[in-house]
Design a protein around this motif. Structure first.
Motif, PDB file in Angstrom:
ATOM      1  N   PRO A 219       0.627  -1.091   0.153  1.00  0.00           N
ATOM      2  CA  PRO A 219      -0.227  -0.223  -0.490  1.00  0.00           C
ATOM      3  C   PRO A 219       1.132   1.457   0.227  1.00  0.00           C
ATOM      4  O   PRO A 219       0.143   2.192  -0.208  1.00  0.00           O
ATOM      5  N   THR A 220       2.146   1.157   0.089  1.00  0.00           N
ATOM      6  CA  THR A 220       2.753   3.019   0.535  1.00  0.00           C
ATOM      7  C   THR A 220       4.051   2.806  -0.253  1.00  0.00           C
ATOM      8  O   THR A 220       4.584   3.867  -0.434  1.00  0.00           O
ATOM      9  N   GLU A 221       4.274   1.285  -1.063  1.00  0.00           N
ATOM     10  CA  GLU A 221       5.549   1.509  -1.896  1.00  0.00           C
ATOM     11  C   GLU A 221       5.179   0.957  -3.855  1.00  0.00           C
ATOM     12  O   GLU A 221       5.171  -0.320  -3.061  1.00  0.00           O
ATOM     13  N   GLU A 222       5.479   1.266  -4.127  1.00  0.00           N
ATOM     14  CA  GLU A 222       5.159   1.604  -5.710  1.00  0.00           C
ATOM     15  C   GLU A 222       5.812   0.171  -5.943  1.00  0.00           C
ATOM     16  O   GLU A 222       7.585   0.273  -5.571  1.00  0.00           O
ATOM     17  N   GLY A 223       5.604  -0.883  -6.585  1.00  0.00           N
ATOM     18  CA  GLY A 223       6.327  -2.004  -7.211  1.00  0.00           C
ATOM     19  C   GLY A 223       6.599  -3.021  -6.847  1.00  0.00           C
ATOM     20  O   GLY A 223       7.048  -3.752  -6.791  1.00  0.00           O
ATOM     21  N   ASN A 224       6.153  -2.942  -4.977  1.00  0.00           N
ATOM     22  CA  ASN A 224       6.289  -3.894  -3.803  1.00  0.00           C
ATOM     23  C   ASN A 224       5.254  -4.843  -4.045  1.00  0.00           C
ATOM     24  O   ASN A 224       4.037  -3.894  -3.893  1.00  0.00           O
ATOM     25  N   PHE A 225       5.207  -5.588  -3.430  1.00  0.00           N
ATOM     26  CA  PHE A 225       3.966  -6.202  -3.020  1.00  0.00           C
ATOM     27  C   PHE A 225       3.947  -6.765  -1.194  1.00  0.00           C
ATOM     28  O   PHE A 225       5.281  -6.943  -0.861  1.00  0.00           O
ATOM     29  N   THR A 226       2.672  -7.080  -0.849  1.00  0.00           N
ATOM     30  CA  THR A 226       2.498  -8.215   0.291  1.00  0.00           C
ATOM     31  C   THR A 226       1.900  -8.784   0.137  1.00  0.00           C
ATOM     32  O   THR A 226       0.577  -9.146  -0.576  1.00  0.00           O
ATOM     33  N   SER A 227       1.980  -9.451   1.244  1.00  0.00           N
ATOM     34  CA  SER A 227       0.705 -10.974   2.122  1.00  0.00           C
ATOM     35  C   SER A 227       0.516 -10.239   3.064  1.00  0.00           C
ATOM     36  O   SER A 227       0.441 -10.157   4.258  1.00  0.00           O
ATOM     37  N   ARG A 228      -1.095 -10.894   2.863  1.00  0.00           N
ATOM     38  CA  ARG A 228      -1.984 -10.492   4.222  1.00  0.00           C
ATOM     39  C   ARG A 228      -2.677 -11.866   4.415  1.00  0.00           C
ATOM     40  O   ARG A 228      -3.424 -12.197   3.709  1.00  0.00           O
ATOM     41  N   LEU A 229      -3.099 -12.101   5.555  1.00  0.00           N
ATOM     42  CA  LEU A 229      -3.524 -13.115   6.384  1.00  0.00           C
ATOM     43  C   LEU A 229      -4.201 -12.405   7.553  1.00  0.00           C
ATOM     44  O   LEU A 229      -3.702 -12.077   8.543  1.00  0.00           O
ATOM     45  N   ASP A 230      -5.339 -13.597   7.548  1.00  0.00           N
ATOM     46  CA  ASP A 230      -6.800 -13.131   8.185  1.00  0.00           C
ATOM     47  C   ASP A 230      -6.605 -13.496   9.259  1.00  0.00           C
ATOM     48  O   ASP A 230      -6.235 -14.869  10.000  1.00  0.00           O
ATOM     49  N   GLN A 231      -5.933 -12.983  10.440  1.00  0.00           N
ATOM     50  CA  GLN A 231      -5.349 -13.598  11.855  1.00  0.00           C
ATOM     51  C   GLN A 231      -6.553 -14.078  12.255  1.00  0.00           C
ATOM     52  O   GLN A 231      -5.879 -15.234  13.437  1.00  0.00           O
ATOM     53  N   LEU A 232      -7.716 -14.325  12.488  1.00  0.00           N
ATOM     54  CA  LEU A 232      -8.548 -14.773  12.941  1.00  0.00           C
ATOM     55  C   LEU A 232      -9.204 -16.270  13.030  1.00  0.00           C
ATOM     56  O   LEU A 232      -8.244 -17.695  13.125  1.00  0.00           O
ATOM     57  N   ALA A 233      -9.094 -16.280  11.130  1.00  0.00           N
ATOM     58  CA  ALA A 233      -9.119 -17.435  10.590  1.00  0.00           C
ATOM     59  C   ALA A 233      -7.636 -18.284   9.997  1.00  0.00           C
ATOM     60  O   ALA A 233      -7.660 -19.794  10.605  1.00  0.00           O
ATOM     61  N   CYS A 234      -6.244 -17.420   9.649  1.00  0.00           N
ATOM     62  CA  CYS A 234      -5.645 -18.380   9.598  1.00  0.00           C
ATOM     63  C   CYS A 234      -4.764 -18.348  11.157  1.00  0.00           C
ATOM     64  O   CYS A 234      -3.680 -18.671  11.386  1.00  0.00           O
ATOM     65  N   ASN A 235      -5.045 -18.233  12.033  1.00  0.00           N
ATOM     66  CA  ASN A 235      -4.064 -18.562  13.646  1.00  0.00           C
ATOM     67  C   ASN A 235      -3.534 -19.773  13.730  1.00  0.00           C
ATOM     68  O   ASN A 235      -4.001 -20.972  12.849  1.00  0.00           O
ATOM     69  N   PHE A 236      -2.475 -20.002  14.238  1.00  0.00           N
ATOM     70  CA  PHE A 236      -1.638 -21.638  13.808  1.00  0.00           C
ATOM     71  C   PHE A 236      -1.984 -22.755  15.041  1.00  0.00           C
ATOM     72  O   PHE A 236      -1.672 -23.409  14.085  1.00  0.00           O
TER      73      PHE A 236
END
Length: 452
Positions: free
Chosen positions: A327-344
């Motif tokens: 969201p803040t750096e052009e050309g770069n990417f991030t991955s996000r994980l739902d912290q409730l659904a994806c809890n360890f």
């Protein structure tokens, strides 16, 4: 998390993190291991033997069961291991055989499928004896789920792009919905020579997937909270994007261990070099002495990643999970994980429930085998060179005959549900005999020399 899920959920997860990090620094896994035979006990063990012996049931979060699952052996993240999975190995071998693939190539399809859970697939027979380097896959460290520098965590979870709705159990293979998986599919089938890290390419029709050239000079900056990471050994440090690295060594750090110094990659082998890499290797040789065909290796890797995609649907189906531009750096990417659904905790338990808990068989296991049939059938009929790996006069076995339905499970689904590991492995081998297929190499008989 307070705003989204409330104080109660946050408190529960804090307690789990504090208690379980004290118990474990390990992760999730295969489902059986074949050790050298001993005179007094079976040499085939259930990877989840403690939870199985406790009688832990499907979708049960009983505290003792959770602790048992999280304490599984560290060998699941070893360089190589005598452990295998009914989904990643046996089911791949059976589906390939059902579709008429020649036995030697069905074995290698399954070996490469299983192999990328480790650096190298270790071939052992039913007594746990090594079968020699010819029967092993070559090292492929760059495809390990824990190889942070080469995109392991994102690839292992099978994160979708997220621009179009998709379902991990029935993935939409378009680049705008399943960009990562679609890129792997094209590479596996020989439609493109280069495989890009996490599938990310230069823009095509405004989408960062499906292009001819890999993204260069950009970074993936994966994000996961401690509730998602837990004690599972996944590394979420940023890494450079570009062509997928299949194998590498680490300068001054032979084991490439992050706790033994900086990880500096050297001697890299890239995805487009796989054929040359196989030709030069002393591993993965056919009976004739020729190297395993690169397309078989690639399709085996693809089978593994199909199963990984279904395996994490409970996490990646969430609208809060996926790959997005940073969201803040052009050309770069991030991955996000739902912290409730994806809890360890859910992550670990979902893997336990995938086989060996009596009934039912988990949705992700049904889906994985269905995708094996779908994608190997498409490979057989759509890829021009594929016919040479199949027996044109073979009597084919349908998905219904092998897997059955949820209401009436077939022989493979029934075998995978068996809690007793000796019965599970014996049942899997008897299915091979039932349909007249060649036995898995090394598993012609049990360790005592008796029919399964």
């Amino acid at each position: 998390i307070n705003a989204e899920y409330g104080d109660a959920a946050l408190s529960m997860m804090r307690v789990l993190v504090l208690v379980l990090i004290a118990c474990l620094a390990r992760g999730h896994l295969e489902d059986y291991c074949i050790y050298p035979a001993r005179q007094t006990e079976t040499n085939i063990t259930n990877f989840f033997h403690a939870a199985s012996d406790r009688g832990c049931q499907f979708h049960s979060y009983a505290p003792g069961c959770v602790l048992d699952v999280l304490k599984v052996e560290k060998s699941t993240f070893a360089y190589s291991s005598p452990c295998r999975g009914a989904v990643h190995f046996d089911a791949v071998y059976m589906v390939a055989s059902a579709l008429g693939m020649l036995p030697e190539f069905a074995y290698w399809l399954a070996a490469f499928s299983q192999g990328i859970d480790f650096v190298q697939f270790r071939a052992v027979d039913s007594c746990g004896r090594d079968m020699g380097q010819r029967m092993m896959t070559p090292p492929l460290r760059g495809l390990m789920r824990t190889s942070a520098a080469t995109g392991g965590s994102v690839r292992h979870l099978g994160m979708p792009y997220g621009e179009e709705k998709t379902d991990g159990l029935h993935p939409n293979m378009s680049t705008t919905a399943e960009g990562t998986l679609a890129g792997i599919r094209g590479w596996a089938r020989g439609e493109r020579s280069r495989l890009c890290t996490n599938g990310l390419t230069k823009l095509k029709n405004g989408v960062p997937f499906g292009g001819e050239d890999c993204v260069e000079g950009s970074w993936m900056k994966p994000h996961a909270t401690k509730i998602v990471q837990g004690p599972i050994p996944a590394n979420y440090t940023p890494y450079k994007l570009g062509e997928q690295i299949l194998q590498y060594e680490c300068q001054g750090n032979p084991g490439c261990h992050s706790n033994q110094g900086e990880i500096i990659l050297v001697n890299q082998t890239y995805a487009h070099q796989l054929e040359e890499y196989l030709a030069a290797s002393e591993f993965a040789k056919l009976k004739s002495g020729s190297p395993v065909p690169a397309v078989i290796a690639r399709m085996g890797i693809y089978m593994h990643l199909l199963a990984d995609r279904t395996s994490h649907y409970w996490c990646t189906n969430s609208d809060r999970s996926g790959l997005i531009p940073h969201p803040t750096e052009e050309g770069n990417f991030t991955s996000r994980l739902d912290q409730l659904a994806c809890n360890f905790v859910t992550h670990a338990m979902e893997h336990f429930w995938e086989q060996g808990v009596d009934i039912p068989l988990a949705n992700q296991s049904w889906a994985a085998v269905g995708l094996y049939f779908q994608e190997l059938s498409a490979f057989k009929t759509e890829v021009e060179t594929a016919a040479q790996w199949f027996n044109s006069s073979a009597v084919l076995v349908t998905q219904h005959q092998l897997l059955g339905t949820y209401q009436q499970p077939g022989p493979l689904a029934t075998a995978m549900m068996k809690r007793n590991i000796t019965e599970r492995i014996g049942s899997l081998q008897r299915i091979v005999r039932q349909f007249g297929w060649a036995p898995v190499p090394g598993f012609e008989t049990d360790c005592a020399g008796q029919p399964w």
